[in-house]
Design a protein around this motif. Structure first.
Motif, mmCIF file in Angstrom:
data_model
loop_
_atom_site.group_PDB
_atom_site.id
_atom_site.type_symbol
_atom_site.label_atom_id
_atom_site.label_comp_id
_atom_site.label_asym_id
_atom_site.label_seq_id
_atom_site.Cartn_x
_atom_site.Cartn_y
_atom_site.Cartn_z
ATOM 1 N N LYS A 3 -38.408 -2.609 15.645
ATOM 2 C CA LYS A 3 -39.032 -1.920 14.510
ATOM 3 C C LYS A 3 -39.315 -0.454 14.816
ATOM 4 O O LYS A 3 -39.138 0.426 13.981
ATOM 5 N N LYS A 4 -39.749 -0.160 16.058
ATOM 6 C CA LYS A 4 -40.098 1.214 16.421
ATOM 7 C C LYS A 4 -38.867 2.117 16.420
ATOM 8 O O LYS A 4 -38.912 3.231 15.915
ATOM 9 N N SER A 5 -37.740 1.655 16.960
ATOM 10 C CA SER A 5 -36.541 2.495 16.964
ATOM 11 C C SER A 5 -35.980 2.656 15.553
ATOM 12 O O SER A 5 -35.417 3.694 15.220
ATOM 13 N N SER A 6 -36.164 1.653 14.691
ATOM 14 C CA SER A 6 -35.740 1.762 13.297
ATOM 15 C C SER A 6 -36.561 2.816 12.565
ATOM 16 O O SER A 6 -36.032 3.607 11.794
ATOM 17 N N GLN A 7 -37.866 2.856 12.819
ATOM 18 C CA GLN A 7 -38.725 3.879 12.215
ATOM 19 C C GLN A 7 -38.351 5.271 12.709
ATOM 20 O O GLN A 7 -38.297 6.219 11.928
ATOM 21 N N THR A 8 -38.066 5.388 13.972
ATOM 22 C CA THR A 8 -37.668 6.674 14.544
ATOM 23 C C THR A 8 -36.354 7.141 13.929
ATOM 24 O O THR A 8 -36.199 8.310 13.574
ATOM 25 N N GLU A 9 -35.416 6.214 13.773
ATOM 26 C CA GLU A 9 -34.137 6.555 13.153
ATOM 27 C C GLU A 9 -34.341 7.017 11.708
ATOM 28 O O GLU A 9 -33.753 8.010 11.278
ATOM 29 N N ASN A 10 -35.208 6.310 10.955
ATOM 30 C CA ASN A 10 -35.494 6.709 9.576
ATOM 31 C C ASN A 10 -36.138 8.093 9.528
ATOM 32 O O ASN A 10 -35.808 8.905 8.668
ATOM 33 N N LEU A 11 -37.066 8.354 10.430
ATOM 34 C CA LEU A 11 -37.695 9.673 10.483
ATOM 35 C C LEU A 11 -36.674 10.758 10.793
ATOM 36 O O LEU A 11 -36.732 11.854 10.226
ATOM 37 N N ASN A 12 -35.732 10.470 11.684
ATOM 38 C CA ASN A 12 -34.686 11.435 12.008
ATOM 39 C C ASN A 12 -33.802 11.716 10.797
ATOM 40 O O ASN A 12 -33.418 12.856 10.543
ATOM 41 N N ILE A 13 -33.496 10.666 10.033
ATOM 42 C CA ILE A 13 -32.695 10.851 8.820
ATOM 43 C C ILE A 13 -33.452 11.706 7.816
ATOM 44 O O ILE A 13 -32.898 12.637 7.227
ATOM 45 N N VAL A 14 -34.726 11.396 7.639
ATOM 46 C CA VAL A 14 -35.553 12.183 6.711
ATOM 47 C C VAL A 14 -35.581 13.637 7.150
ATOM 48 O O VAL A 14 -35.419 14.555 6.341
ATOM 49 N N GLN A 15 -35.785 13.878 8.444
ATOM 50 C CA GLN A 15 -35.835 15.247 8.945
ATOM 51 C C GLN A 15 -34.502 15.969 8.727
ATOM 52 O O GLN A 15 -34.480 17.139 8.364
ATOM 53 N N ASP A 16 -33.391 15.241 8.900
ATOM 54 C CA ASP A 16 -32.082 15.839 8.649
ATOM 55 C C ASP A 16 -31.953 16.276 7.189
ATOM 56 O O ASP A 16 -31.456 17.360 6.887
ATOM 57 N N PHE A 17 -32.426 15.424 6.274
ATOM 58 C CA PHE A 17 -32.364 15.778 4.858
ATOM 59 C C PHE A 17 -33.279 16.951 4.534
ATOM 60 O O PHE A 17 -32.924 17.826 3.751
ATOM 61 N N VAL A 18 -34.452 16.970 5.123
ATOM 62 C CA VAL A 18 -35.366 18.102 4.913
ATOM 63 C C VAL A 18 -34.715 19.389 5.403
ATOM 64 O O VAL A 18 -34.767 20.431 4.736
ATOM 65 N N ASP A 19 -34.051 19.324 6.540
ATOM 66 C CA ASP A 19 -33.353 20.505 7.062
ATOM 67 C C ASP A 19 -32.236 20.954 6.112
ATOM 68 O O ASP A 19 -32.048 22.151 5.889
ATOM 69 N N ILE A 20 -31.509 20.007 5.544
ATOM 70 C CA ILE A 20 -30.448 20.350 4.592
ATOM 71 C C ILE A 20 -31.038 21.059 3.381
ATOM 72 O O ILE A 20 -30.524 22.088 2.932
ATOM 73 N N VAL A 21 -32.145 20.524 2.852
ATOM 74 C CA VAL A 21 -32.798 21.139 1.690
ATOM 75 C C VAL A 21 -33.249 22.552 2.027
ATOM 76 O O VAL A 21 -32.995 23.501 1.282
ATOM 77 N N ASN A 22 -33.920 22.709 3.162
ATOM 78 C CA ASN A 22 -34.440 24.033 3.548
ATOM 79 C C ASN A 22 -33.337 25.025 3.877
ATOM 80 O O ASN A 22 -33.390 26.177 3.447
ATOM 81 N N ASN A 23 -32.338 24.606 4.626
ATOM 82 C CA ASN A 23 -31.281 25.525 5.053
ATOM 83 C C ASN A 23 -30.368 25.965 3.912
ATOM 84 O O ASN A 23 -29.763 27.020 3.978
ATOM 85 N N ASN A 24 -30.276 25.139 2.879
ATOM 86 C CA ASN A 24 -29.403 25.464 1.753
ATOM 87 C C ASN A 24 -30.166 25.891 0.513
ATOM 88 O O ASN A 24 -29.598 25.999 -0.566
ATOM 89 N N ASP A 25 -31.475 26.098 0.662
ATOM 90 C CA ASP A 25 -32.330 26.563 -0.429
ATOM 91 C C ASP A 25 -32.171 25.687 -1.676
ATOM 92 O O ASP A 25 -32.022 26.174 -2.780
ATOM 93 N N LEU A 26 -32.185 24.360 -1.465
ATOM 94 C CA LEU A 26 -32.064 23.411 -2.563
ATOM 95 C C LEU A 26 -33.445 23.087 -3.124
ATOM 96 O O LEU A 26 -34.439 23.127 -2.405
#
Length: 157
Positions: A3-26
């Motif tokens: 469960k802990k590694s699954s949560q970490t993976e989900n957080l990493n995915i969320v962070q990747d999406f946040v970076d995409i939004v911020n870097n592309n001014d979406l």
């Protein structure tokens, strides 16, 4: 996978999406997989610095002789004596119905009590009226635009 590694993976995915939004001014990004759905809304892009936002869009709608007014946005704040500020959060409408003549135009004359615009808030249409007679020298909103509380809407001089 525990469960802990699954949560970490989900957080990493969320962070990747946040970076995409911020870097592309979406303003928003939505992704859905079979067991995973994420929607990121960048509210920083939606909070208008009302004068800058309006000035850039309004310039194209102003004739050359009126351009001088729009090139001096620092003169118009919501503290201006002729300022009409939004009393609520909502959606601004410049005419009583789509396709109809607008209530006011730049350089039009208004009398105290004339309707300047309508703000829809919680499915209620609220008429915003002129607090004094004079000439419209600044319009700080566009039709059907979301507006904030205390946003500068119109300046009457």
């Amino acid at each position: 996978m525990n469960k802990k590694s699954s949560q970490t993976e989900n957080l990493n995915i969320v962070q990747d999406f946040v970076d995409i939004v911020n870097n592309n001014d979406l303003s928003e990004l939505e992704y859905e997989a079979k067991d995973f759905k994420i929607k990121i809304i960048n509210n920083c892009n939606n909070v208008p610095n009302s004068q800058e936002t309006v000035i850039h869009t309004a310039k194209s709608n102003v004739s050359e002789k009126n351009n001088k007014i729009k090139n001096e946005p620092e003169n118009f704040t919501n503290k201006h004596p002729g300022a009409v500020n939004s009393p609520m959060v909502g959606t601004a409408y410049s005419s009583p119905e789509p396709g109809m003549e607008t209530f006011v135009k730049l350089n039009s004359l208004v009398s105290e009590g004339d309707t300047l615009l309508i703000i829809e808030a919680m499915k209620v249409m609220n008429s915003i009226t002129a607090h004094k007679s004079g000439k419209i020298i600044f319009i700080g909103f566009e039709d059907s635009q979301p507006i904030e509380f205390d946003q500068l809407l119109v300046v009457i001089e």
